[in-house]
Design a protein around this motif. Structure first.
Motif, PDB file in Angstrom:
ATOM      1  N   ALA A  35      -2.405   7.054  -5.064  1.00 51.37           N
ATOM      2  CA  ALA A  35      -1.349   6.805  -4.400  1.00 51.37           C
ATOM      3  C   ALA A  35      -1.726   5.826  -3.026  1.00 51.37           C
ATOM      4  CB  ALA A  35      -0.594   8.088  -3.780  1.00 51.37           C
ATOM      5  N   LEU A  36      -2.929   6.238  -2.631  1.00 48.21           N
ATOM      6  CA  LEU A  36      -3.577   5.530  -1.573  1.00 48.21           C
ATOM      7  C   LEU A  36      -3.682   3.995  -1.870  1.00 48.21           C
ATOM      8  CD1 LEU A  36      -4.635   5.450   1.380  1.00 48.21           C
ATOM      9  CD2 LEU A  36      -6.969   6.353   0.290  1.00 48.21           C
ATOM     10  N   LEU A  37      -4.275   3.716  -2.973  1.00 46.92           N
ATOM     11  CA  LEU A  37      -4.558   2.546  -3.492  1.00 46.92           C
ATOM     12  C   LEU A  37      -3.443   1.745  -3.804  1.00 46.92           C
ATOM     13  CD1 LEU A  37      -6.363   0.114  -4.251  1.00 46.92           C
ATOM     14  CD2 LEU A  37      -6.445   1.190  -6.816  1.00 46.92           C
ATOM     15  N   ARG A  38      -2.317   2.355  -4.177  1.00 48.34           N
ATOM     16  CA  ARG A  38      -0.943   1.758  -4.462  1.00 48.34           C
ATOM     17  C   ARG A  38      -0.340   1.088  -3.324  1.00 48.34           C
ATOM     18  NH1 ARG A  38       2.553   6.134  -6.721  1.00 48.34           N
ATOM     19  NH2 ARG A  38       2.802   6.518  -4.579  1.00 48.34           N
ATOM     20  N   GLU A  39      -0.397   2.280  -2.263  1.00 51.22           N
ATOM     21  CA  GLU A  39       0.427   1.818  -1.106  1.00 51.22           C
ATOM     22  C   GLU A  39      -0.174   0.772  -0.411  1.00 51.22           C
ATOM     23  OE1 GLU A  39       3.449   2.878  -0.321  1.00 51.22           O
ATOM     24  OE2 GLU A  39       3.366   3.975  -2.246  1.00 51.22           O
ATOM     25  N   ALA A  40      -1.708   0.715  -0.490  1.00 53.69           N
ATOM     26  CA  ALA A  40      -2.287  -0.283   0.217  1.00 53.69           C
ATOM     27  C   ALA A  40      -2.016  -1.852  -0.350  1.00 53.69           C
ATOM     28  CB  ALA A  40      -3.876   0.016   0.079  1.00 53.69           C
ATOM     29  N   LEU A  41      -1.860  -1.634  -1.539  1.00 50.41           N
ATOM     30  CA  LEU A  41      -1.596  -2.759  -2.138  1.00 50.41           C
ATOM     31  C   LEU A  41      -0.241  -3.463  -1.968  1.00 50.41           C
ATOM     32  CD1 LEU A  41      -2.873  -2.550  -5.809  1.00 50.41           C
ATOM     33  CD2 LEU A  41      -3.820  -3.774  -4.169  1.00 50.41           C
ATOM     34  N   VAL A  42       0.616  -2.548  -1.747  1.00 51.62           N
ATOM     35  CA  VAL A  42       2.196  -2.768  -1.319  1.00 51.62           C
ATOM     36  C   VAL A  42       2.058  -3.327  -0.013  1.00 51.62           C
ATOM     37  CG1 VAL A  42       4.426  -1.914  -0.969  1.00 51.62           C
ATOM     38  CG2 VAL A  42       3.086  -1.162  -2.790  1.00 51.62           C
ATOM     39  N   GLN A  43       1.651  -2.724   0.835  1.00 53.49           N
ATOM     40  CA  GLN A  43       1.630  -2.685   2.423  1.00 53.49           C
ATOM     41  C   GLN A  43       0.976  -4.251   2.802  1.00 53.49           C
ATOM     42  OE1 GLN A  43       0.344   0.032   5.016  1.00 53.49           O
ATOM     43  NE2 GLN A  43       1.828   1.582   4.015  1.00 53.49           N
ATOM     44  N   THR A  44      -0.078  -4.640   2.111  1.00 52.87           N
ATOM     45  CA  THR A  44      -0.602  -5.956   2.318  1.00 52.87           C
ATOM     46  C   THR A  44      -0.449  -7.165   1.591  1.00 52.87           C
ATOM     47  OG1 THR A  44      -2.778  -5.271   0.769  1.00 52.87           O
ATOM     48  CG2 THR A  44      -2.748  -4.764   2.864  1.00 52.87           C
ATOM     49  N   ASP A  45       0.592  -6.781   0.468  1.00 51.14           N
ATOM     50  CA  ASP A  45       1.099  -7.621  -0.505  1.00 51.14           C
ATOM     51  C   ASP A  45      -0.114  -8.490  -1.133  1.00 51.14           C
ATOM     52  OD1 ASP A  45       2.923  -9.099  -1.696  1.00 51.14           O
ATOM     53  OD2 ASP A  45       3.334 -10.682  -0.249  1.00 51.14           O
TER      54      ASP A  45
END
Length: 333
Positions: free
Chosen positions: A120-130
């Protein structure tokens, strides 16, 4: 279809990969119109026209000069193959810099039960940084370049083509100067805006496939069908069972031939059949020789029993006195 781990920095996320797409095309077989038999293709040589067995086929590469280079299985085994089970993150790049033309096949990554948090940490980091993660991964013993991108709550492993696999549009007409008037650009932009909408893939469906399915169902319900024929099994030569029976027959005949000279011939024939059944591979490999050796070994280890012989005169008299076997008349079917 694959299991491993996503590694970025000091973080490792154990995952399993599943194919994210499937093909719903209606598949047809090629059949003979007259009787419905399936069409089969034979591997034939273009030089002599003979059918070639699969074991006699090797890979060949023809050069531009017309030279043929063949590669054996040993040659292919000597090539380096990638068998790692890690998805190594090389860098994180802006999502808008990735040309969709490079996309190939998609896989969903499922985290292990204990890896839900780093996933989940990797997923949200990808989303927030686009951004998307550019990775290297070994699939089917070949290293591929791929991306990690987010779709809903899942991380997608998106394999990509290598840059030299994308062709350039070499059209001379694209370099020609084309004059566009402002009024034409305005009209074109207005048309685009009038057809503008938010993309919803659920609104689209494969109408051709639906028509094919309806056609097949209509033919089935109206009785326009026939039983699928079963191809007759071709005689492709003796198999292992045939070889075994041949070995047993040879052993029995050899034992019977020696029965006149030695009263223990019946015991040898029985032990020959027993040893040949216990070791079918040996019997098939040496159709008679191996079984004969096995029968000698078996008969020598077991105690021999010699049946009492009748005198020749009495045996002949018994055979003459015995009534002939009755023949049973068959009733018509």
């Amino acid at each position: 279809m694959w299991s491993g781990a996503v590694s970025f920095g000091l973080v490792s996320v154990p995952v399993k990969a599943y194919s994210a797409t499937t093909n719903h095309d209606v598949r047809f077989h090629q059949v003979h119109a007259a009787d419905g038999g399936r069409i089969k293709y034979k591997r034939t040589c273009s030089i002599d026209g003979d059918e070639v067995e699969y074991a006699d086929i090797v890979k060949g590469y023809e050069t531009e000069d017309g030279e043929l280079i063949t590669l054996s299985e040993e040659d292919l085994d000597s090539l380096p193959t990638a068998t790692g089970h890690e998805i190594d993150v090389i860098e994180f790049v802006p999502a808008d810099q990735i040309d969709p033309l490079l996309f190939e096949k998609s896989y969903y990554l499922e985290p292990d039960a204990k890896a839900a948090k780093p996933y989940a940490l990797l997923r949200e980091a990808l989303v927030q940084t686009d951004r998307m993660a550019v990775v290297k991964v070994a699939l089917r013993q070949r290293e591929s370049i791929a991306l990690l991108r987010v779709r809903d709550k899942a991380i997608v492993l998106q394999t990509m083509l290598w840059p030299d696999e994308v062709r350039e549009p070499e059209f001379d007409i694209l370099d020609a100067d084309v004059e566009l008037r402002p009024q034409e650009l305005t009209m074109a932009a207005s048309l685009v805006e009038s057809l503008g909408a938010d993309f919803d893939p659920a609104q689209f469906n494969d109408e051709y496939r639906d028509a094919v399915v309806d056609l097949i169902e209509r033919k089935r319900t109206t009785g326009d069908t026939r039983p699928a024929p079963v191809a007759a099994r071709r005689d492709e030569g003796p198999d292992s069972m045939t070889d075994l029976l041949s070995a047993l027959q040879a052993s029995v005949e050899a034992a019977r031939a020696g029965a006149g000279a030695n009263g223990t011939g019946s015991a040898r024939a029985a032990s020959s059949a027993s040893s040949a059944s216990a070791e079918p591979a040996d019997a098939a490999a040496s159709a008679g020789g191996g079984s004969s050796r096995a029968s000698r070994s078996s008969s020598s280890s077991a105690p021999k029993k010699t049946a009492a012989r009748k005198p020749a005169a009495k045996k002949k008299a018994d055979e003459e006195a015995a009534p002939a076997p009755r023949k049973r008349a068959r009733k018509p079917a």
